[in-house]
Design a protein around this motif. Structure first.
Motif, mmCIF file in Angstrom:
data_model
loop_
_atom_site.group_PDB
_atom_site.id
_atom_site.type_symbol
_atom_site.label_atom_id
_atom_site.label_comp_id
_atom_site.label_asym_id
_atom_site.label_seq_id
_atom_site.Cartn_x
_atom_site.Cartn_y
_atom_site.Cartn_z
ATOM 1 N N ILE A 9 -52.839 -27.947 20.601
ATOM 2 C CA ILE A 9 -53.611 -28.869 20.311
ATOM 3 C C ILE A 9 -54.652 -28.603 19.325
ATOM 4 N N ALA A 10 -55.106 -26.999 19.332
ATOM 5 C CA ALA A 10 -55.955 -26.785 18.039
ATOM 6 C C ALA A 10 -55.498 -27.119 16.724
ATOM 7 N N ILE A 11 -54.171 -26.835 16.485
ATOM 8 C CA ILE A 11 -53.491 -27.061 15.459
ATOM 9 C C ILE A 11 -53.596 -28.221 15.084
ATOM 10 N N LEU A 12 -53.142 -29.296 16.105
ATOM 11 C CA LEU A 12 -53.032 -30.708 15.785
ATOM 12 C C LEU A 12 -54.566 -31.266 15.611
ATOM 13 N N ALA B 120 -61.853 -22.815 18.540
ATOM 14 C CA ALA B 120 -62.879 -22.291 17.410
ATOM 15 C C ALA B 120 -61.866 -21.318 16.499
ATOM 16 N N PHE B 121 -61.199 -20.381 17.109
ATOM 17 C CA PHE B 121 -60.489 -19.525 16.390
ATOM 18 C C PHE B 121 -59.465 -19.838 15.698
ATOM 19 N N ILE B 122 -58.603 -20.841 16.357
ATOM 20 C CA ILE B 122 -57.331 -21.642 15.532
ATOM 21 C C ILE B 122 -58.224 -22.599 14.310
ATOM 22 N N ILE B 123 -58.851 -23.320 14.476
ATOM 23 C CA ILE B 123 -59.279 -24.058 13.462
ATOM 24 C C ILE B 123 -60.126 -23.563 12.479
ATOM 25 N N SER B 124 -60.698 -22.320 12.645
ATOM 26 C CA SER B 124 -61.487 -21.362 11.465
ATOM 27 C C SER B 124 -60.659 -20.251 10.912
ATOM 28 N N ASN B 125 -59.187 -20.454 11.527
ATOM 29 C CA ASN B 125 -58.555 -19.557 11.025
ATOM 30 C C ASN B 125 -58.942 -17.894 11.311
ATOM 31 N N GLY B 126 -59.586 -18.068 12.577
ATOM 32 C CA GLY B 126 -59.978 -16.753 12.970
ATOM 33 C C GLY B 126 -61.185 -15.882 12.332
ATOM 34 N N THR B 127 -61.714 -16.758 11.458
ATOM 35 C CA THR B 127 -62.930 -16.158 10.778
ATOM 36 C C THR B 127 -64.085 -16.679 10.920
ATOM 37 N N GLY C 225 -62.008 -49.038 4.058
ATOM 38 C CA GLY C 225 -62.837 -48.744 2.648
ATOM 39 C C GLY C 225 -63.587 -47.722 2.986
ATOM 40 N N ILE C 226 -63.770 -46.690 3.887
ATOM 41 C CA ILE C 226 -64.624 -45.604 4.100
ATOM 42 C C ILE C 226 -63.931 -44.397 3.621
ATOM 43 N N GLN C 227 -64.955 -43.679 2.840
ATOM 44 C CA GLN C 227 -64.286 -42.240 2.132
ATOM 45 C C GLN C 227 -64.854 -41.258 3.107
ATOM 46 N N GLY C 228 -63.639 -40.796 3.897
ATOM 47 C CA GLY C 228 -63.930 -39.720 4.733
ATOM 48 C C GLY C 228 -64.264 -38.393 4.478
ATOM 49 N N ALA C 229 -65.095 -37.701 5.116
ATOM 50 C CA ALA C 229 -65.466 -36.265 4.867
ATOM 51 C C ALA C 229 -64.525 -35.248 4.984
ATOM 52 N N ALA C 230 -64.741 -34.053 4.468
ATOM 53 C CA ALA C 230 -63.738 -32.865 4.802
ATOM 54 C C ALA C 230 -64.174 -32.211 6.118
ATOM 55 N N TRP C 231 -63.943 -33.046 7.046
ATOM 56 C CA TRP C 231 -64.529 -32.445 8.529
ATOM 57 C C TRP C 231 -64.429 -30.961 8.530
ATOM 58 N N ILE C 232 -63.300 -30.429 8.669
ATOM 59 C CA ILE C 232 -63.235 -29.088 8.850
ATOM 60 C C ILE C 232 -63.603 -28.174 7.971
ATOM 61 N N THR C 233 -63.540 -28.444 6.613
ATOM 62 C CA THR C 233 -64.012 -27.563 5.770
ATOM 63 C C THR C 233 -65.469 -27.545 5.187
ATOM 64 N N ASP C 234 -66.110 -28.513 5.814
ATOM 65 C CA ASP C 234 -67.583 -28.891 5.537
ATOM 66 C C ASP C 234 -68.362 -28.125 6.557
ATOM 67 N N LEU D 146 -68.419 -21.965 12.299
ATOM 68 C CA LEU D 146 -67.723 -21.970 13.454
ATOM 69 C C LEU D 146 -67.433 -20.464 13.961
ATOM 70 N N LEU D 147 -68.650 -19.748 13.714
ATOM 71 C CA LEU D 147 -68.366 -18.341 14.292
ATOM 72 C C LEU D 147 -68.905 -18.379 15.813
ATOM 73 N N PHE D 148 -68.094 -18.758 16.627
ATOM 74 C CA PHE D 148 -68.558 -18.751 17.924
ATOM 75 C C PHE D 148 -68.765 -17.225 18.462
ATOM 76 N N TYR D 149 -69.342 -17.102 19.476
ATOM 77 C CA TYR D 149 -69.873 -15.788 19.939
ATOM 78 C C TYR D 149 -68.365 -15.077 20.406
ATOM 79 N N THR D 150 -67.508 -15.683 20.881
ATOM 80 C CA THR D 150 -66.132 -15.168 21.514
ATOM 81 C C THR D 150 -65.346 -14.829 20.206
ATOM 82 N N VAL D 151 -65.488 -15.769 19.073
ATOM 83 C CA VAL D 151 -64.499 -15.254 17.966
ATOM 84 C C VAL D 151 -65.100 -13.896 17.376
ATOM 85 N N TYR D 152 -66.500 -13.957 17.253
ATOM 86 C CA TYR D 152 -67.055 -12.774 16.777
ATOM 87 C C TYR D 152 -66.679 -11.307 17.537
ATOM 88 N N LEU D 153 -66.864 -11.522 18.582
ATOM 89 C CA LEU D 153 -66.406 -10.403 19.671
ATOM 90 C C LEU D 153 -64.837 -9.995 19.686
#
Length: 297
Positions: free
Chosen positions: A120-123, A230-237, A142-151, A244-251
């Motif tokens: 689901i995270a990959i999806l 958070a880990f999958i969507i941010s590629n673990g970084t 007619g709406i220009q979408g944002a770069a939701w994940i990379t912004d 997307l630096l969640f506390y658990t990802v940082y840990l």
């Protein structure tokens, strides 16, 4: 003592599997992590005692620690109320004696079962990509979408939306709580001409307060522990720009990417204290707004 055990023996029998698992499997690693939090340990060489060195570095020199706290707190403040509001709204819609209520419960609970999965995270990452389905749908009108994940300005909100989508578990608890509210109270209110919104604020919310409190505590704890999505969507970084630096990802990265297990153990214990403090605050403030049927003035 005999009377105590005779009265509580069934409860301890049901608790026995958890107690055995805790004392045989969990207690040892918990105590070991507490010891490691006072050491410099890389899982290869022997741990070296440094006292409060990890905690001193954490609070005085580690900027990413404070960034992880900021991201996590922001997520908790946004995601928990949003999920509970959606869950309560759906529960109230289903609380009308539908013939296929069991089917609807299963359908709405399914996202909660799948939401924490890697698939689901990959999806979700594909849905909100710059050329993903969301932007393709917006382009049709007619709406220009944002770069939701990379912004960095919008990436965290995609995870908040994912949290709202995972409303199934609190929804079922709300639905059970709504079923326990006497219907004659609503009938009396309708006879008196009380508007629906006032019935909600004067009948539903007060009688549902214990259930709201229960869901609030559980969902807050779960929000602090959010990791997989958070880990999958941010590629673990934690990217982009640590938004997307969640506390658990940082840990996780400190422990298994940089092999600073001593420092990661200290991070884990700080997270435990934070969750304990928030839970204690919730229990302390509950006496002002949560009332139970068996209470007497």
């Amino acid at each position: 003592m005999k009377r105590f055990f005779a009265r509580n023996a069934p409860a301890y029998v049901f608790l026995l599997p958890w107690l055995v698992g805790f004392f045989l499997l969990a207690l040892g690693p918990i105590l070991a992590s507490l010891y490691f939090s006072f050491t410099r340990y890389d899982m290869v060489s022997d741990p070296r005692w440094i006292g409060l060195g990890n905690y001193e570095y954490m609070f005085t020199r580690d900027r990413r620690f404070w960034k992880a706290l900021d991201v996590t707190f922001t997520y908790v403040v946004l995601a928990v109320p949003a999920r509970l509001i959606v869950a309560l709204g759906v529960a109230m819609l289903l609380d009308h004696g539908l013939r296929t209520i069991g089917l609807y419960r299963a359908i709405f609970y399914l996202p909660s079962l799948l939401g924490a999965s890697i698939a689901i995270a990959i999806l979700w990452r594909q849905l909100f990509a710059e050329d993903g389905v969301v932007n393709q749908v917006l382009a049709l009108v007619g709406i220009q979408g944002a770069a939701w994940i990379t912004d960095p300005d919008t990436s965290l909100y995609t995870l908040v939306i994912l949290a709202m989508w995972q409303f199934g578990s609190p929804m079922l608890i709300f639905l059970a709580g709504l079923g326990g509210i006497p219907r004659d109270l609503y009938e009396a209110a309708e006879i008196d001409g009380t508007p629906r919104w006032r019935q909600f604020t004067r009948i539903t919310l007060p009688l549902l307060a214990p259930v709201i409190f229960f869901n609030l505590v559980l969902q807050t704890i779960e929000a602090f522990k959010t990791f997989s999505s958070a880990f999958i969507i941010s590629n673990g970084t934690g990217a982009p720009a640590d938004s997307l630096l969640f506390y658990t990802v940082y840990l996780f990265n400190e422990a298994f990417k940089f092999f600073r297990m001593g420092y990661a153990s200290a991070l884990a214990w700080v997270l435990l204290v934070i969750i304990a403090v928030f839970t204690a605050i919730a229990f302390f403030t509950s006496k002002y707004w949560v009332h139970y049927e068996n209470e007497r003035d």
